[in-house]
Design a protein around this motif. Sequence first.
Motif, PDB file in Angstrom:
ATOM      1  N   GLU A 104      15.977   0.944   5.077  1.00 29.01           N
ATOM      2  CA  GLU A 104      15.058   1.746   5.505  1.00 29.01           C
ATOM      3  C   GLU A 104      13.718   1.242   5.840  1.00 29.01           C
ATOM      4  O   GLU A 104      12.866   1.693   6.440  1.00 29.01           O
ATOM      5  N   VAL A 105      13.439   0.247   4.941  1.00 26.79           N
ATOM      6  CA  VAL A 105      12.084  -0.405   4.806  1.00 26.79           C
ATOM      7  C   VAL A 105      12.232  -1.964   5.489  1.00 26.79           C
ATOM      8  O   VAL A 105      13.106  -2.713   5.526  1.00 26.79           O
ATOM      9  N   ARG A 152       0.893  -1.145  -0.134  1.00 26.17           N
ATOM     10  CA  ARG A 152      -0.014  -0.126  -0.166  1.00 26.17           C
ATOM     11  C   ARG A 152       0.791   1.238   0.079  1.00 26.17           C
ATOM     12  O   ARG A 152       0.296   2.300   0.061  1.00 26.17           O
ATOM     13  N   GLN A 153       2.348   0.915  -0.152  1.00 23.54           N
ATOM     14  CA  GLN A 153       3.155   1.987  -0.263  1.00 23.54           C
ATOM     15  C   GLN A 153       3.948   1.992  -1.234  1.00 23.54           C
ATOM     16  O   GLN A 153       4.816   0.955  -1.286  1.00 23.54           O
ATOM     17  N   PHE A 154       4.436   3.042  -2.010  1.00 18.01           N
ATOM     18  CA  PHE A 154       5.329   3.112  -3.255  1.00 18.01           C
ATOM     19  C   PHE A 154       6.057   4.345  -3.118  1.00 18.01           C
ATOM     20  O   PHE A 154       5.502   5.450  -2.797  1.00 18.01           O
ATOM     21  N   LEU A 155       7.355   4.089  -3.198  1.00 21.54           N
ATOM     22  CA  LEU A 155       8.477   5.279  -3.331  1.00 21.54           C
ATOM     23  C   LEU A 155       9.074   5.122  -4.920  1.00 21.54           C
ATOM     24  O   LEU A 155       9.757   4.273  -5.146  1.00 21.54           O
ATOM     25  N   ASP A 156       8.476   6.048  -5.802  1.00 21.46           N
ATOM     26  CA  ASP A 156       8.880   6.045  -7.291  1.00 21.46           C
ATOM     27  C   ASP A 156      10.002   6.942  -7.492  1.00 21.46           C
ATOM     28  O   ASP A 156       9.835   8.173  -7.413  1.00 21.46           O
ATOM     29  N   ILE A 157      11.306   6.556  -7.488  1.00 23.96           N
ATOM     30  CA  ILE A 157      12.405   7.315  -7.799  1.00 23.96           C
ATOM     31  C   ILE A 157      12.926   7.461  -9.169  1.00 23.96           C
ATOM     32  O   ILE A 157      13.226   6.468  -9.736  1.00 23.96           O
ATOM     33  N   GLY A 158      13.131   8.783  -9.735  1.00 19.05           N
ATOM     34  CA  GLY A 158      13.128   8.634 -11.146  1.00 19.05           C
ATOM     35  C   GLY A 158      12.019   8.763 -12.008  1.00 19.05           C
ATOM     36  O   GLY A 158      11.781   8.071 -12.990  1.00 19.05           O
ATOM     37  N   GLU A 207      20.734  11.813  -3.678  1.00 15.14           N
ATOM     38  CA  GLU A 207      20.295  12.377  -2.436  1.00 15.14           C
ATOM     39  C   GLU A 207      19.373  11.796  -1.655  1.00 15.14           C
ATOM     40  O   GLU A 207      18.437  12.084  -1.270  1.00 15.14           O
ATOM     41  N   THR A 208      20.068  10.619  -1.386  1.00 14.96           N
ATOM     42  CA  THR A 208      18.945   9.581  -0.617  1.00 14.96           C
ATOM     43  C   THR A 208      18.693   9.698   0.599  1.00 14.96           C
ATOM     44  O   THR A 208      17.435   9.650   1.088  1.00 14.96           O
ATOM     45  N   ASP A 209      19.559  10.656   1.536  1.00 10.54           N
ATOM     46  CA  ASP A 209      19.057  11.033   2.746  1.00 10.54           C
ATOM     47  C   ASP A 209      17.801  12.017   2.611  1.00 10.54           C
ATOM     48  O   ASP A 209      17.130  12.088   3.344  1.00 10.54           O
ATOM     49  N   THR A 210      18.039  13.102   1.662  1.00  9.95           N
ATOM     50  CA  THR A 210      16.652  13.764   1.538  1.00  9.95           C
ATOM     51  C   THR A 210      15.563  13.126   1.111  1.00  9.95           C
ATOM     52  O   THR A 210      14.459  13.707   1.562  1.00  9.95           O
ATOM     53  N   ILE A 211      15.656  12.061   0.133  1.00  7.13           N
ATOM     54  CA  ILE A 211      14.697  11.377  -0.220  1.00  7.13           C
ATOM     55  C   ILE A 211      13.916  10.685   0.938  1.00  7.13           C
ATOM     56  O   ILE A 211      12.682  10.848   1.060  1.00  7.13           O
ATOM     57  N   LEU A 212      14.692   9.898   1.621  1.00  7.12           N
ATOM     58  CA  LEU A 212      14.206   9.277   2.787  1.00  7.12           C
ATOM     59  C   LEU A 212      13.472  10.179   3.733  1.00  7.12           C
ATOM     60  O   LEU A 212      12.411  10.081   4.239  1.00  7.12           O
ATOM     61  N   SER A 213      14.005  11.562   4.181  1.00  5.86           N
ATOM     62  CA  SER A 213      13.762  12.302   5.233  1.00  5.86           C
ATOM     63  C   SER A 213      12.256  12.845   4.524  1.00  5.86           C
ATOM     64  O   SER A 213      11.253  12.918   5.443  1.00  5.86           O
ATOM     65  N   ALA A 214      12.224  13.203   3.443  1.00  5.04           N
ATOM     66  CA  ALA A 214      11.012  13.852   3.000  1.00  5.04           C
ATOM     67  C   ALA A 214       9.890  13.016   2.598  1.00  5.04           C
ATOM     68  O   ALA A 214       8.561  13.021   2.929  1.00  5.04           O
ATOM     69  N   ALA A 215      10.314  11.516   2.507  1.00 10.08           N
ATOM     70  CA  ALA A 215       9.294  10.487   2.211  1.00 10.08           C
ATOM     71  C   ALA A 215       8.713  10.274   3.530  1.00 10.08           C
ATOM     72  O   ALA A 215       7.424   9.704   3.675  1.00 10.08           O
ATOM     73  N   ASP A 216       9.124  10.359   4.464  1.00  9.28           N
ATOM     74  CA  ASP A 216       8.886   9.981   5.895  1.00  9.28           C
ATOM     75  C   ASP A 216       7.506  10.893   6.224  1.00  9.28           C
ATOM     76  O   ASP A 216       6.701  10.634   6.776  1.00  9.28           O
ATOM     77  N   ARG A 217       7.205  12.078   5.539  1.00  9.79           N
ATOM     78  CA  ARG A 217       5.959  12.778   5.692  1.00  9.79           C
ATOM     79  C   ARG A 217       4.731  11.996   4.965  1.00  9.79           C
ATOM     80  O   ARG A 217       3.703  12.297   5.870  1.00  9.79           O
ATOM     81  N   THR A 218       5.122  10.999   4.159  1.00  9.84           N
ATOM     82  CA  THR A 218       3.878  10.520   3.692  1.00  9.84           C
ATOM     83  C   THR A 218       3.697   9.059   3.819  1.00  9.84           C
ATOM     84  O   THR A 218       2.565   8.486   4.119  1.00  9.84           O
TER      85      THR A 218
END
Length: 274
Positions: free
Chosen positions: A189-190, A82-88, A144-155
């Motif tokens: 992280e997952v 139920r959760q997707f992180l689509d990078i690029g 920018e892996t840390d930026t992505i993971l930190s921001a994705a944590d909002r959702t």
Amino acid sequence: MSANVPDEDAALAEKLRGFDTSVPSPARMWNYWVGGKDHFAADREAADQIMAAMPALPAIARSVRYFLIDIVHSLTIDYGIRQFLDIGTGLPTADNTHDVAQRAAPESRIVYADYDPVVLAHARALLTSSPEGKTDYIEADLRETDTILSAADRTLDFSKPVAILLLAVLHFIPDEDDPYTIVRKLMDEVPSGSFLVIVHAPSDRSPEVMAEQTRRYNESGAELMSPRSQEEILRFFTGLELIGPGVAPLSEWLPEGQAGPASGEAVAGVGRKP
């Protein structure tokens, strides 16, 4: 190409004042190959030069889109993701990740990440959502892996399984940027039950054609491209349980009717974190 393309270029450039439209972009070249409208003259020129070495590229791009639709639907329906992180992410088209996932499970949450300013200009098309679910967009490069993971944590709730999608993006991360560490950091992280989905340019399928395509790509002024062998692509899935046909040509992943000859020229893999 229609006669009003220069006018469309000017309109898009106006949205992006200060943006250099003379530098081609992988996302916009891909958009051109799939028949989209969000590209500039530099993108079209570079895409045509590369396509001269590999005429099947538009068909390959369509196959990657079919694969995205199929695998997101399967992960949602068959595996309960139920959760997707689509990078690029690339430029929005029909049946984006959130469209497919929320059609099957309206409560699904999706986070997109891309660094291309044209993608950002169209991000509102990616931020639509079912009332029960949520979508978000992050302006960031895969490095920018840390930026992505930190921001994705909002959702996203990283205590629950997440499917990480890296479709046609890892071959733009050269070995000196250590793509294996990037992928490992994302998967660390997952939790158990999460998935890694990769589509990658293979160096050992039609190697002479791929070598010429890569040479032209790397001379185009866009991102540098680094195709990898089957063994090198398999390394991204270290510690994961492969599903389906494993790391295999897209033609082995797609259903009958979608798998044309060109779909054998890209490699996909899906792994589950135990």
